[in-house]
Write a protein that holds these residues in place. Structure first.
Motif, mmCIF file in Angstrom:
data_model
loop_
_atom_site.group_PDB
_atom_site.id
_atom_site.type_symbol
_atom_site.label_atom_id
_atom_site.label_comp_id
_atom_site.label_asym_id
_atom_site.label_seq_id
_atom_site.Cartn_x
_atom_site.Cartn_y
_atom_site.Cartn_z
ATOM 1 N N VAL A 84 0.609 -1.211 0.015
ATOM 2 C CA VAL A 84 0.118 0.047 0.013
ATOM 3 C C VAL A 84 0.832 1.146 0.041
ATOM 4 C CG1 VAL A 84 -1.599 1.505 1.439
ATOM 5 C CG2 VAL A 84 -2.145 -1.205 1.172
ATOM 6 N N ARG A 93 -5.625 -2.531 0.267
ATOM 7 C CA ARG A 93 -4.646 -3.574 0.943
ATOM 8 C C ARG A 93 -3.698 -4.131 -0.274
ATOM 9 N NH1 ARG A 93 -7.545 -1.595 4.079
ATOM 10 N NH2 ARG A 93 -8.812 -2.633 5.466
ATOM 11 N N GLN A 139 0.291 -6.285 -1.150
ATOM 12 C CA GLN A 139 1.289 -7.059 -0.729
ATOM 13 C C GLN A 139 2.451 -6.815 -2.034
ATOM 14 O OE1 GLN A 139 -1.750 -10.576 -1.473
ATOM 15 N NE2 GLN A 139 0.251 -11.627 -1.299
ATOM 16 N N GLY A 166 -3.369 -7.371 -4.581
ATOM 17 C CA GLY A 166 -3.536 -6.089 -4.229
ATOM 18 C C GLY A 166 -4.866 -5.293 -4.725
ATOM 19 N N ASP A 216 -12.470 3.706 5.417
ATOM 20 C CA ASP A 216 -12.162 2.005 5.375
ATOM 21 C C ASP A 216 -13.360 1.204 5.831
ATOM 22 O OD1 ASP A 216 -10.729 -0.477 5.621
ATOM 23 O OD2 ASP A 216 -9.011 0.680 5.540
ATOM 24 N N ASP A 219 -11.710 -5.473 5.501
ATOM 25 C CA ASP A 219 -11.736 -6.591 4.615
ATOM 26 C C ASP A 219 -11.977 -7.793 4.807
ATOM 27 O OD1 ASP A 219 -8.936 -7.651 5.463
ATOM 28 O OD2 ASP A 219 -8.769 -5.808 5.742
ATOM 29 N N ASP A 222 -10.597 -11.946 4.298
ATOM 30 C CA ASP A 222 -9.715 -12.823 3.778
ATOM 31 C C ASP A 222 -10.417 -14.248 3.507
ATOM 32 O OD1 ASP A 222 -7.337 -14.489 2.757
ATOM 33 O OD2 ASP A 222 -6.852 -14.682 4.986
ATOM 34 N N ALA A 261 -4.232 -10.194 -0.280
ATOM 35 C CA ALA A 261 -5.008 -9.016 -0.381
ATOM 36 C C ALA A 261 -5.761 -8.838 -1.733
ATOM 37 C CB ALA A 261 -3.846 -7.898 -0.550
ATOM 38 N N VAL A 296 -11.091 -5.373 -0.259
ATOM 39 C CA VAL A 296 -11.421 -4.321 0.482
ATOM 40 C C VAL A 296 -12.610 -3.422 0.386
ATOM 41 C CG1 VAL A 296 -10.328 -2.511 -1.205
ATOM 42 C CG2 VAL A 296 -10.062 -2.280 1.380
#
Length: 262
Positions: free
Chosen positions: A41, A60, A62, A67, A78, A81, A83, A90, A93
């Protein structure tokens, strides 16, 4: 309040920073959701986008993979997120607008080349990811929400260049379409693009492997904009920016747009 939203798998936001800036300058969506940013990010070139009026970002990331990012002219906060399938990627979001609308930006796993969950772990991960998306939206039923992103599935026969030829190709197999349909049903999501453009072939992705992507036109509609029923009727103006595929050093995906009046 009308606002225009776009979604785009950029395939490296730093490599294609100039393309993102060009799109923001020429098309000026109020919100741009990016997938496959391939960047932490803190290394997303936000200053350049802020100079174009996009003061807000929720992301988010990586290094080198996946991403997701939401760039906005409008104030956003925000929204967290998920997973899905516990992949540690990532890939999701969310952000909330001041009018209470939640935007989910998703990057569903591509699934590899072999459509067999026993022989291909990537395909299994894709199906598991979609199953957990289904469960999430079933138990936390969304309201005043928009879901966008590279969902890596072309569900309809006219979302691919040849339905019969692609029935055993990852992104258009019946099992993937069934899983995507289950996600839609769980959240009562409406396909905004197809509500606006109900007939005809529509593509948002053309393979890098094609030496003449435009002439061959073997595309797929992998990128989507959905909305919940309470706001789906407020959507209009859907379009897919096919010419972007011909920009210098392009992504293999192109932006998909819709306007909401809420």
């Amino acid at each position: 309040m009308p606002f225009t939203l776009a979604t785009w798998n950029i395939n490296s936001v730093r490599l294609r920073e100039t393309l993102v800036s060009r799109l923001l300058a020429e098309e000026a969506p109020d919100i741009l959701c990016l997938q496959e940013c391939k960047s932490p990010v803190e290394m997303i070139p936000l200053a350049q986008f802020q100079a174009l009026g996009y003061r807000y970002m929720v992301a988010r990331g990586q290094k080198g993979y996946n991403g997701v990012a939401i760039l906005s002219k409008l104030p956003i906060v925000d929204g967290g997120d998920r997973d899905f399938a516990q992949l540690g990627h990532a890939r999701h979001v969310s952000a909330r607008l001041e009018n209470g609308v939640t935007i989910h930006n998703c990057y569903v796993p591509a699934g590899g080349d072999l459509p067999d969950r026993d022989e291909n772990v990537k395909f299994a991960q894709k199906l598991d990811y979609l199953t957990e998306m289904r469960d999430f939206f079933r138990w936390e039923r969304p309201h005043r929400a928009i879901l966008v992103g590279d969902l890596n599935i072309a569900p309809r026969e006219d979302d691919v260049w040849d339905h019969k030829a692609l029935l055993k190709i990852v992104s258009h197999t019946p099992v993937e379409v069934d899983h995507l349909d289950a996600v839609m049903e769980a959240g009562r999501w409406q396909d905004v693009t197809r509500n606006d453009i109900p007939e005809g072939r529509l593509y948002s992705w053309w393979s890098y492997r094609s030496p003449d992507w435009d002439g061959a036109d073997k595309g797929r509609r992998l990128d989507h904009i959905w909305a919940t029923p309470d706001i789906s009727a407020a959507a209009s103006g859907s379009r897919i920016l096919r010419p972007v595929r011909g920009w210098q050093q392009p992504s293999d995906h192109v932006p998909v747009f819709a306007t909401f009046d809420l």
